[in-house]
Design an enzyme around this catalytic site. Structure first.
Site, PDB file in Angstrom:
ATOM      1  N   GLY A 190       0.838  -1.191   0.000  1.00  0.00           N
ATOM      2  CA  GLY A 190       0.000   0.000   0.000  1.00  0.00           C
ATOM      3  C   GLY A 190       0.871   1.237   0.000  1.00  0.00           C
TER       4      GLY A 190
ATOM      5  CG  ASP B 134      16.475  -6.783  -1.175  1.00  0.00           C
ATOM      6  OD1 ASP B 134      17.303  -6.598  -2.085  1.00  0.00           O
ATOM      7  OD2 ASP B 134      15.270  -6.501  -1.286  1.00  0.00           O
TER       8      ASP B 134
END
Ligand code: AMP
Length: 817
Positions: free
Chosen positions: A501, A614
C-alpha cells in the site's frame, strides 16, 4: 564376415594405400605391393587408438558401438560393390568391423551403407562418433577430377525395424563429414596413420529408434568405427538428496530441472532440485535436505541413536522429580550424553533442558502439585537421536508426603527447604543470573538451560527472533511492536509506494510525548490474511532492533483499519534516489560517513544474527542530517517485492547484482553474503547511484562474477575504499571482512582523511579493464570506442583517449603490468 586370421596377421590395408593406383576394392584389399605395412597399420589403428578409446565417459550410454559387436553388424551396402566390410579379428578372434570404399576414379558415385535399426532407449538427442581415415585426393595419381574428400551421414526415424525399405530421399541428412586430416602416400611411407574422429548429434527424436546411413560420392574412406550414444546426468546424491539417472534434454542448450528425493531420515524445507545440462552435467543445485532432528549427516546418509523408550519415575517431591531410564535399544554408537527436556504441562514454550551423562536426573525447582512433561534423547558422535515420547509426572502438593515412602514429611523441614530455595533464587537474582545458562546443582556433569519460544535467554545478548517461530504471528507483532491508537496519527502526504500500500509522511503525537514526524506504511484494503501477516512481519522484525543506523519502529496500528506501520521519518528518502539527485555534491568524507553508518547498522544486525539478504542503496533511508539507516526488513517477501529481484534459473527471486555468488548459486545467505552486498552499496554510494554492472543482463553478471570479473573502481574513488570493495567481493566468503572490521576501517579513514586522498587512478582503471577483458580479444574491433562499447564499458572511452590509448594498436601494446 570374410575375415579370418587374428590381428597382426590381417590382410587389410588402408583404402587407397600402397603404391598402386587406386581403382577397385579388390585391388585395395589385395595390397600386394606393400604387404608388410598392413600389420603395423592395423596395430596403429586398432591397438593404439581403438583399444584405449573403448571406455566411454560415465555420462555417455552407448546405443551401438561397432567395436564391441561380436557377431555380424548386419549393415547393408547398396550397391553391393560400393562399401565393403573388411574382415578382421583381434587376438581373441573377435571381429573388428571396418567398412571401406574407394571409387575415386569413377564418375557419379552414390554408395550407401545402411546400419541396422538402433533403439534410442528413450533419449531424444543422440550423438554419433565416427572414426575413419580418408585419403588426400592430391596424393592420388589421376584421380583429381572425380575424387572426393567427404562423405555424408543421414538418419531415418522409425518406431520399429521395418526392413529398411527406405527410399534415399526419405533419409534426413545429418551432415557432410570431412576429415581433419587426410593421409597421403607419404604418410603411409612414414607409417603414420591419421585417424579422424568426428561427432555429430541429432535431435529432437520423436520415435523409438532410427537407422543411420553413410553415403559415399567418390572418396577413399575406411570407416573404422561407429559409436552411437546418448548422454545422461548419472545418478548422484547431493545435499542429502538423491537425483536419479536423467537422460539429457532434446535441445543442446536445454537444462532439465530434476527433483531430488531426500535420503532416509532427512527432510527439506525447500524441495531439492538440480539441472541436468545437455552435456550430462549436474548444475546449479537448489534447496537441500537436512537430517531430521536426532540424525546427523555422514557420507551422504543420516544415522542416529534410537529413541529412549523406558523412562521410570524415582523420588517425587513437591519441587522435584527424579527419573531414570535405560539406554536406547539401538544406540548406534557410544552414547555421549542425554538431553532431558521438561516443561510444565501446557506451557511448552517455556522449557528447560538438562544434559546428563548418567541415566538418572532430578529436575528441581518445580511447582508443587503440577504436571510436568519430560522427553529424553541420546547423543552419539553421529548426533542426537529423536526425543522419546512424552512422559508426564506430577509433583506432590505442599503438605503431602513425598512419593518416596522412606521420607517422612516434616513441615518444618519443608519450610526450611523452601526458605533455602528462596535464598538460592534470590542469590541468583542478585548475582545477575536472572535467566539463562546455569550449571545444575545436582550433578557437575549436568548442564541446564532455560528457553523461551525456542530461544535461549541469555542476559545482555540480544538475538533476533524469527517471527515465523511464533505459531500466531499476531503474538509476535505485539511482543515486539507497540500498538498505537489511530487517533494519535495525522497523515499528511503520500511519499512512496510500498508493496502492500501507500507510504505516507505524517505526525505522531503520543500522550505525554512531543509530536514526531513519522512515515506511515499502510496496508491496502482487501488484503488477504497472508498479506496482513507479511506486512506486519516487517514490524515484528524492525521492532526488535534498536540502533541509530536501523530504521526505528514507533509502533503499529492493528486494532483499526487501515492497518499501519509507523516509523521514524527520513527526510531524504531512499539513498539511491537521493544520490542520483545530488550527483557529485558531497565530499569524500561525507560519503564515507554515510558508508560508516550503513556498516554500523549492518554490524548491529549481524551481531543479532539477522541476515538482511536485500542490502542495496534503494533499501537504505537517509535523513536530513545525512544519517543513513538500514530499512526494508521482511520475511520471505523481502526479495519478492524488490523490483530488482529476478527469478534465477536456479529458482527463487534474487537481486542478482547485489547478491554474493554463493547466495545466487545455492541460497547460502549469511552475514558474509550481506558483506558482499555491502561492497556493492559502497560502489553505488561512491558512484552516486550508478547501476551496478550498468546495462549488463543478469545472466551476464552471474557469468562475469563467476569468472572473476569485479566492478571497476568508480571515478575519483579513494584507493582504500575500492580495496575494501574488492575485499567484500572475495569469492571465498570466509575471506571477506566482517562488519565490525569494516566499521573499524572506515573509522580509521575518517580519523585520517589524508588516507582518502590517494585515488584509484585512470591508468589503473584502464588496466583493470584490460585485465578483465584482455587486449588480445580486442583485435576484432576497429576503434577503442567500439571495443569498449562491446564490453559495456563505453563510459571509459574518454579516459582511454586522455591516457593516450586512442587506437586498438595502442591498447594491444598495453601489458597487464
Ligand atoms: P518501502 O516499501 O519500505 O520500500 O518504501 C517505499 C518508499 O517509501 C521508499 O522507497 C521511500 O522513498 C519511502 N519511505 C519508506 N519509509 C520511509 C521513511 N521512514 N521515511 C521516508 N521515506 C520513506
Amino acid at each position: 564376415m570374410r575375415g579370418s586370421g587374428p590381428r597382426g596377421a590381417g590382410r587389410r590395408r588402408p583404402p587407397g594405400g600402397g603404391g598402386d593406383a587406386p581403382s577397385t576394392p579388390a585391388s585395395l584389399a589385395g595390397c600386394s605391393s606393400a604387404p608388410r605395412r598392413a600389420p603395423l597399420w592395423t596395430c596403429l589403428l586398432l591397438c593404439a587408438a581403438l583399444r584405449t578409446l573403448l571406455a566411454s565417459p560415465s555420462n555417455e550410454v552407448n546405443l551401438l558401438d561397432s567395436r564391441t559387436v561380436m557377431g555380424d553388424l548386419g549393415w547393408i551396402a547398396f550397391p553391393k560393390n560400393g562399401w565393403e566390410e573388411i574382415g578382421e579379428v583381434d587376438e581373441n578372434y573377435a571381429p573388428i568391423h571396418t567398412y571401406q570404399v574407394c571409387k575415386v576414379m569413377e564418375q557419379n558415385q552414390n554408395n550407401w551403407l545402411l546400419t541396422s535399426w538402433i533403439s534410442n532407449e528413450g533419449a531424444s538427442r543422440i550423438f554419433i562418433e565416427l572414426k575413419f581415415t580418408l585419403r588426400d585426393c592430391n596424393s592420388l595419381p589421376g584421380g583429381l577430377g572425380t575424387c572426393k574428400e567427404t562423405f555424408n551421414m543421414y538418419y531415418f526415424e522409425s518406431d520399429e525395424e521395418n526392413g529398411r525399405n527406405i527410399k534415399e530421399n526419405q533419409y534426413i541428412k545429418i551432415d557432410t563429414i570431412a576429415a581433419d586430416e587426410s593421409f597421403t602416400e607419404l604418410d603411409l611411407g612414414d607409417r603414420v596413420m591419421k585417424l579422424n574422429t568426428e561427432v555429430r548429434d541429432v535431435g529432437p527424436l520423436s520415435k523409438k529408434g532410427f537407422y543411420l546411413a553413410f553415403q559415399d560420392v567418390g572418396a577413399c574412406i575406411a570407416l573404422v568405427s561407429v559409436r552411437v550414444y546418448y548422454k545422461k546426468c548419472p545418478s548422484v546424491v547431493r545435499h542429502l538428496a538423491v537425483f536419479p539417472d536423467t537422460i539429457t534434454g532434446a535441445d543442446s542448450s536445454q537444462l532439465l530441472e530434476v527433483s531430488g528425493s531426500c535420503v532416509n531420515h532427512s527432510v527439506t524445507d525447500e524441495p531439492p532440485k538440480m539441472h541436468c545440462s545437455a552435456e550430462g552435467e549436474w548444475l546449479v543445485p537448489i534447496g537441500k535436505c537436512m537430517c531430521k532432528a536426532g540424525y546427523e549427516e555422514k557420507n551422504g546418509t543420516c544415522q542416529a541413536p534410537s529413541p529412549v523408550t523406558n523412562v521410570k519415575k524415582g523420588k517425587i517431591a513437591k519441587n522435584s522429580i527424579s527419573l531414570s531410564w535405560q539406554e536406547p535399544d539401538r544406540p548406534n554408537g557410544i552414547i555421549l550424553e542425554y538431553e532431558i527436556k521438561y516443561f510444565e504441562k501446557d506451557q511448552e514454550t517455556s522449557y528447560t533442558i538438562i544434559k546428563s551423562k548418567e541415566t538418572t536426573i532430578t529436575a528441581e525447582g518445580l511447582k508443587p502439585a503440577s504436571v510436568y512433561v519430560f522427553q529424553i534423547r541420546a547423543r552419539t558422535a553421529a548426533g542426537y537421536g529423536v526425543f522419546s515420547r512424552r512422559f508426564e509426572f506430577e509433583t506432590i502438593p505442599v503438605f503431602a508426603a513425598s512419593s518416596d515412602q522412606s521420607q517422612i514429611p516434616i513441615i518444618a523441614v519443608s519450610v526450611t527447604v523452601g526458605v533455602i530455595l528462596l535464598a538460592v533464587v534470590i542469590g541468583f537474582l542478585l548475582s545477575g543470573r536472572r535467566c539463562g545458562y546455569s550449571k545444575a546443582k545436582q550433578d557437575p556433569e549436568e548442564e541446564k538451560m532455560h528457553f523461551h519460544n525456542g530461544h535461549i535467554k541469555l542476559p545482555g545478548v540480544r538475538t533476533y527472533i524469527d517471527p515465523h517461530t511464533y505459531e500466531d504471528p499476531n503474538q509476535a507483532v505485539h511482543e515486539f511492536a507497540k500498538e498505537i491508537e489511530a487517533s494519535c496519527i495525522t497523515i499528511e502526504r503520500v511519499i512512496g509506494a510500498g508493496e502492500f500500500g501507500e507510504v505516507c509522511s505524517g505526525r505522531l503525537k503520543l500522550p505525554g510525548k512531543r509530536e514526531l514526524p513519522v512515515a506511515i506504511k499502510t496496508l491496502k484494503v482487501g488484503y488477504t490474511e497472508k498479506q496482513r501477516r507479511d506486512f506486519l512481519g516487517e514490524a515484528s522484525i524492525m521492532g526488535q532492533f534498536d540502533h541509530p543506523n536501523i530504521i526505528h519502529l514507533e509502533g503499529v496500528v492493528t486494532k483499526s483499519k487501515p492497518v499501519m506501520i509507523v516509523t521514524e521519518y527520513m527526510e531524504n528518502g531512499s539513498l539511491d534516489t537521493f544520490l542520483k539527485k545530488n550527483d557529485g555534491q558531497f565530499t569524500v568524507i561525507q560519503l564515507v560517513g554515510m558508508l560508516r553508518g550503513i556498516a554500523a547498522g549492518m554490524k548491529y544486525l549481524s551481531d543479532m544474527g539477522y541476515v538482511h539478504r536485500d542490502l542495496a542503496a534503494r533499501n537504505i533511508l537517509i535523513n536530513s542530517n545525512l544519517v543513513c539507516k538500514v530499512s526494508d526488513f521482511g520475511l520471505s517477501r523481502v526479495l519478492e517485492d524488490d523490483p530488482e529481484a529476478a527469478y534465477t534459473t536456479r529458482g527463487g527471486k534474487i537481486p542478482i547484482r547485489w547478491t554474493a555468488p554463493e547466495a545466487i548459486a545455492f541460497r547460502k545467505f549469511t552475514s558474509a553474503s550481506d558483506v558482499w552486498s555491502y561492497g556493492i552499496v559502497m560502489w553505488e554510494v561512491v558512484s552516486y547511484g550508478e547501476r551496478p554492472y550498468w546495462e549488463m543482463t543478469n545472466q551476464d553478471v552471474i557469468k562475469a562474477v563467476e569468472e572473476g570479473y569485479r566492478l571497476p573502481s568508480p571515478m575519483d574513488c579513494p584507493a582504500a575504499l575500492y580495496q575494501l570493495m574488492l575485499d567484500c567481493w572475495q569469492k571465498d566468503r570466509n575471506s571477506r571482512p566482517k562488519f565490525d572490521e569494516i566499521v573499524n576501517m572506515l573509522d580509521k579513514l575518517i580519523r585520517n582523511p589524508s588516507s582518502l586522498k590517494t585515488l584509484v587512478n585512470a591508468s589503473s582503471r584502464v588496466s583493470t579493464l584490460l585485465a578483465e577483458h584482455g587486449p588480445l580479444g580486442s583485435g576484432a574491433y576497429r576503434s577503442v570506442g567500439e571495443w569498449l562499447e562491446a564490453i559495456k564499458m563505453g563510459r571509459y572511452t574518454e579516459i582511454f583517449m586522455e591516457n593516450g590509448y586512442s587506437s586498438m594498436d595502442a591498447v594491444a601494446q598495453v601489458t597487464l603490468e
